[in-house]
Design a protein around this motif. Structure first.
Motif, PDB file in Angstrom:
ATOM      1  N   VAL A 154       0.817  -1.219   0.000  1.00  0.00           N
ATOM      2  CA  VAL A 154       0.000   0.000   0.000  1.00  0.00           C
ATOM      3  C   VAL A 154       0.847   1.265   0.000  1.00  0.00           C
ATOM      4  O   VAL A 154       0.289   2.365  -0.011  1.00  0.00           O
ATOM      5  CB  VAL A 154      -0.950   0.016   1.233  1.00  0.00           C
ATOM      6  CG1 VAL A 154      -1.940  -1.124   1.152  1.00  0.00           C
ATOM      7  CG2 VAL A 154      -0.153  -0.053   2.526  1.00  0.00           C
ATOM      8  N   GLY A 155       2.169   1.124   0.037  1.00  0.00           N
ATOM      9  CA  GLY A 155       3.039   2.294   0.136  1.00  0.00           C
ATOM     10  C   GLY A 155       3.598   2.741  -1.203  1.00  0.00           C
ATOM     11  O   GLY A 155       2.994   2.533  -2.268  1.00  0.00           O
ATOM     12  N   ASP A 156       4.801   3.319  -1.151  1.00  0.00           N
ATOM     13  CA  ASP A 156       5.416   3.887  -2.345  1.00  0.00           C
ATOM     14  C   ASP A 156       5.746   2.827  -3.404  1.00  0.00           C
ATOM     15  O   ASP A 156       5.708   3.110  -4.601  1.00  0.00           O
ATOM     16  CB  ASP A 156       6.705   4.620  -1.953  1.00  0.00           C
ATOM     17  CG  ASP A 156       6.422   5.788  -1.008  1.00  0.00           C
ATOM     18  OD1 ASP A 156       5.287   6.298  -1.050  1.00  0.00           O
ATOM     19  OD2 ASP A 156       7.327   6.163  -0.240  1.00  0.00           O
ATOM     20  N   ALA A 157       6.101   1.633  -2.947  1.00  0.00           N
ATOM     21  CA  ALA A 157       6.509   0.595  -3.894  1.00  0.00           C
ATOM     22  C   ALA A 157       5.332  -0.180  -4.470  1.00  0.00           C
ATOM     23  O   ALA A 157       5.529  -1.051  -5.329  1.00  0.00           O
ATOM     24  CB  ALA A 157       7.469  -0.380  -3.209  1.00  0.00           C
ATOM     25  N   ALA A 158       4.121   0.115  -4.011  1.00  0.00           N
ATOM     26  CA  ALA A 158       2.951  -0.634  -4.496  1.00  0.00           C
ATOM     27  C   ALA A 158       2.724  -0.415  -5.987  1.00  0.00           C
ATOM     28  O   ALA A 158       2.305  -1.328  -6.700  1.00  0.00           O
ATOM     29  CB  ALA A 158       1.707  -0.233  -3.709  1.00  0.00           C
ATOM     30  N   GLU A 159       3.001   0.801  -6.476  1.00  0.00           N
ATOM     31  CA  GLU A 159       2.792   1.088  -7.892  1.00  0.00           C
ATOM     32  C   GLU A 159       3.722   0.271  -8.777  1.00  0.00           C
ATOM     33  O   GLU A 159       3.428   0.049  -9.957  1.00  0.00           O
ATOM     34  CB  GLU A 159       3.008   2.574  -8.151  1.00  0.00           C
ATOM     35  CG  GLU A 159       1.975   3.457  -7.461  1.00  0.00           C
ATOM     36  CD  GLU A 159       2.194   4.924  -7.779  1.00  0.00           C
ATOM     37  OE1 GLU A 159       3.155   5.208  -8.517  1.00  0.00           O
ATOM     38  OE2 GLU A 159       1.426   5.758  -7.283  1.00  0.00           O
ATOM     39  N   LEU A 160       4.858  -0.140  -8.223  1.00  0.00           N
ATOM     40  CA  LEU A 160       5.789  -0.971  -8.979  1.00  0.00           C
ATOM     41  C   LEU A 160       5.470  -2.456  -8.812  1.00  0.00           C
ATOM     42  O   LEU A 160       5.472  -3.226  -9.780  1.00  0.00           O
ATOM     43  CB  LEU A 160       7.218  -0.702  -8.530  1.00  0.00           C
ATOM     44  CG  LEU A 160       8.296  -1.612  -9.143  1.00  0.00           C
ATOM     45  CD1 LEU A 160       8.503  -1.275 -10.608  1.00  0.00           C
ATOM     46  CD2 LEU A 160       9.614  -1.468  -8.383  1.00  0.00           C
ATOM     47  N   PHE A 161       5.179  -2.862  -7.571  1.00  0.00           N
ATOM     48  CA  PHE A 161       5.054  -4.286  -7.268  1.00  0.00           C
ATOM     49  C   PHE A 161       3.713  -4.871  -7.721  1.00  0.00           C
ATOM     50  O   PHE A 161       3.678  -5.945  -8.343  1.00  0.00           O
ATOM     51  CB  PHE A 161       5.234  -4.502  -5.761  1.00  0.00           C
ATOM     52  CG  PHE A 161       5.055  -5.923  -5.336  1.00  0.00           C
ATOM     53  CD1 PHE A 161       6.002  -6.887  -5.666  1.00  0.00           C
ATOM     54  CD2 PHE A 161       3.940  -6.315  -4.614  1.00  0.00           C
ATOM     55  CE1 PHE A 161       5.840  -8.206  -5.280  1.00  0.00           C
ATOM     56  CE2 PHE A 161       3.773  -7.627  -4.216  1.00  0.00           C
ATOM     57  CZ  PHE A 161       4.728  -8.564  -4.549  1.00  0.00           C
ATOM     58  N   LEU A 162       2.606  -4.212  -7.421  1.00  0.00           N
ATOM     59  CA  LEU A 162       1.299  -4.806  -7.708  1.00  0.00           C
ATOM     60  C   LEU A 162       1.035  -4.995  -9.204  1.00  0.00           C
ATOM     61  O   LEU A 162       0.560  -6.055  -9.617  1.00  0.00           O
ATOM     62  CB  LEU A 162       0.198  -3.964  -7.056  1.00  0.00           C
ATOM     63  CG  LEU A 162       0.236  -3.933  -5.518  1.00  0.00           C
ATOM     64  CD1 LEU A 162      -0.914  -3.098  -4.980  1.00  0.00           C
ATOM     65  CD2 LEU A 162       0.199  -5.342  -4.949  1.00  0.00           C
ATOM     66  N   PRO A 163       1.332  -3.997 -10.071  1.00  0.00           N
ATOM     67  CA  PRO A 163       1.177  -4.286 -11.516  1.00  0.00           C
ATOM     68  C   PRO A 163       2.081  -5.415 -11.994  1.00  0.00           C
ATOM     69  O   PRO A 163       1.677  -6.224 -12.844  1.00  0.00           O
ATOM     70  CB  PRO A 163       1.559  -2.955 -12.167  1.00  0.00           C
ATOM     71  CG  PRO A 163       1.323  -1.931 -11.126  1.00  0.00           C
ATOM     72  CD  PRO A 163       1.661  -2.588  -9.833  1.00  0.00           C
ATOM     73  N   ALA A 164       3.306  -5.482 -11.442  1.00  0.00           N
ATOM     74  CA  ALA A 164       4.208  -6.568 -11.831  1.00  0.00           C
ATOM     75  C   ALA A 164       3.653  -7.920 -11.382  1.00  0.00           C
ATOM     76  O   ALA A 164       3.758  -8.923 -12.107  1.00  0.00           O
ATOM     77  CB  ALA A 164       5.590  -6.334 -11.226  1.00  0.00           C
ATOM     78  N   LEU A 165       3.062  -7.943 -10.185  1.00  0.00           N
ATOM     79  CA  LEU A 165       2.470  -9.197  -9.700  1.00  0.00           C
ATOM     80  C   LEU A 165       1.293  -9.615 -10.583  1.00  0.00           C
ATOM     81  O   LEU A 165       1.138 -10.798 -10.910  1.00  0.00           O
ATOM     82  CB  LEU A 165       2.005  -9.005  -8.251  1.00  0.00           C
ATOM     83  CG  LEU A 165       1.541 -10.261  -7.512  1.00  0.00           C
ATOM     84  CD1 LEU A 165       2.676 -11.261  -7.391  1.00  0.00           C
ATOM     85  CD2 LEU A 165       1.008  -9.889  -6.132  1.00  0.00           C
ATOM     86  N   ARG A 166       0.476  -8.627 -10.976  1.00  0.00           N
ATOM     87  CA  ARG A 166      -0.641  -8.929 -11.880  1.00  0.00           C
ATOM     88  C   ARG A 166      -0.117  -9.438 -13.223  1.00  0.00           C
ATOM     89  O   ARG A 166      -0.648 -10.406 -13.784  1.00  0.00           O
ATOM     90  CB  ARG A 166      -1.473  -7.666 -12.097  1.00  0.00           C
ATOM     91  CG  ARG A 166      -2.707  -7.887 -12.973  1.00  0.00           C
ATOM     92  CD  ARG A 166      -3.257  -6.578 -13.466  1.00  0.00           C
ATOM     93  NE  ARG A 166      -2.303  -5.886 -14.321  1.00  0.00           N
ATOM     94  CZ  ARG A 166      -2.065  -4.586 -14.301  1.00  0.00           C
ATOM     95  NH1 ARG A 166      -2.671  -3.819 -13.440  1.00  0.00           N
ATOM     96  NH2 ARG A 166      -1.193  -4.043 -15.125  1.00  0.00           N
ATOM     97  N   ASN A 167       0.925  -8.804 -13.754  1.00  0.00           N
ATOM     98  CA  ASN A 167       1.506  -9.264 -15.017  1.00  0.00           C
ATOM     99  C   ASN A 167       2.027 -10.692 -14.902  1.00  0.00           C
ATOM    100  O   ASN A 167       1.827 -11.512 -15.805  1.00  0.00           O
ATOM    101  CB  ASN A 167       2.647  -8.329 -15.431  1.00  0.00           C
ATOM    102  CG  ASN A 167       2.151  -6.954 -15.838  1.00  0.00           C
ATOM    103  OD1 ASN A 167       1.009  -6.802 -16.259  1.00  0.00           O
ATOM    104  ND2 ASN A 167       2.999  -5.962 -15.690  1.00  0.00           N
ATOM    105  N   SER A 168       2.706 -10.986 -13.799  1.00  0.00           N
ATOM    106  CA  SER A 168       3.265 -12.326 -13.629  1.00  0.00           C
ATOM    107  C   SER A 168       2.167 -13.373 -13.614  1.00  0.00           C
ATOM    108  O   SER A 168       2.257 -14.407 -14.296  1.00  0.00           O
ATOM    109  CB  SER A 168       4.083 -12.396 -12.329  1.00  0.00           C
ATOM    110  OG  SER A 168       5.357 -11.827 -12.506  1.00  0.00           O
TER     111      SER A 168
END
Length: 277
Positions: free
Chosen positions: A58-72
């Motif tokens: 939910v923090g600053d890195a969420a914009e990087l991690f969550l789309p990548a997780l969805r892509n994976s």
């Protein structure tokens, strides 16, 4: 086996388990440390902290991690599905039909499965940019098929050879067409093998890093391993080790759960493919 030999085997086994689990334990410990606790040099955190998980979810890195997780998840599931469907038909033909070149096909599949990925990445990079597949889901799904399809054919062909073909012939005698006999008789019998193959293919595609880092440039299709490799933190003064460790733990959880639930099927699938190929 003498008592001393048993003791030596037990000690060796424990040493191997500790050696294998040490990096995993280190990553978990690192993910539970606060920013001030990261560089203390101790294996265990002085106080449990969930700020790394909070930062990537939910923090600053969420914009990087969550789309990548969805892509994976999306790319790997599609690649696994296509690989299993294609491998099922190929394995059926190899196990059921008599034609020249069967062993050559299996040998080629095995050779492709162990082909070094790094030697394919550069030609694919240039080709994908020319035809518009660079940084897209299909641009990763297609290379993932080159990783998962050979081992899927190899594994499924071993399962298909164990199916009693008299049942298919009995269905055809009762009036079923070849397609109906395959769909209503063979496919249900092969379901455990297909399921095992799907798990193995999922693992292979999920763990890919070379294609993910080379064939993507934005968050539109970048998978988690590539996203973690490019994560630099919120600023140059902040160490991203904690959030990266937390992301690695989250990404590893589905794999660990699947392995623990289906470890016997996975080992059986790999063993059948190795022995009867």
């Amino acid at each position: 086996m003498s008592l001393r030999e048993k003791a030596l085997w037990i000690i060796a086994g424990i040493a191997i388990v500790i050696y294998a689990l040490f990096p995993v334990g280190w990553i978990v410990s690192l993910s539970l440390k606060s920013a001030d606790d990261i560089a203390n040099g101790q294996f265990l955190p002085t106080a449990l902290s969930w700020e790394n998980y909070s930062q990537i979810l939910v923090g600053d890195a969420a914009e990087l991690f969550l789309p990548a997780l969805r892509n994976s998840f999306g790319i790997v599931i599609i690649a696994t599905f296509i690989s299993c469907v294609l491998a099922m038909f190929a394995a059926y033909a190899i196990a059921r039909l008599e034609f020249r070149g069967k062993k050559l096909i299996l040998s080629t599949a095995l050779a492709v499965a162990i082909f070094p990925v790094i030697s394919i990445v550069t030609p694919l990079f240039n080709l994908w940019r020319q035809i518009g597949l660079y940084d897209t889901w299909p641009g990763l799904i297609i290379p993932y098929l080159s990783l998962t399809l050979p081992i899927s054919i190899w594994t499924l062909s071993a399962f298909f050879r164990e199916i009693p073909w008299e049942m298919e012939q009995a269905a055809q005698v009762d009036g079923a067409t070849t397609w109906q006999a395959f769909r209503k008789v063979i496919v249900p019998l092969a379901t455990p093998g297909v399921f095992t193959t799907a798990i193995i293919a999922f693992f292979i595609a999920w763990n890919d890093f070379a294609y993910g880092i080379s064939l993507t440039s934005t968050g539109a299709s970048r998978p988690v391993p590539a996203a973690l490799g490019l994560f630099t933190g919120a600023s140059q003064f902040e160490s991203p080790n904690g959030p990266i460790a937390a992301a690695a733990v989250i990404v590893t959880i589905p794999v660990v759960v699947l392995v623990l639930l289906f470890q016997r099927r996975i080992v059986a699938g790999l063993t059948n493919g190795a022995v009867k190929g």
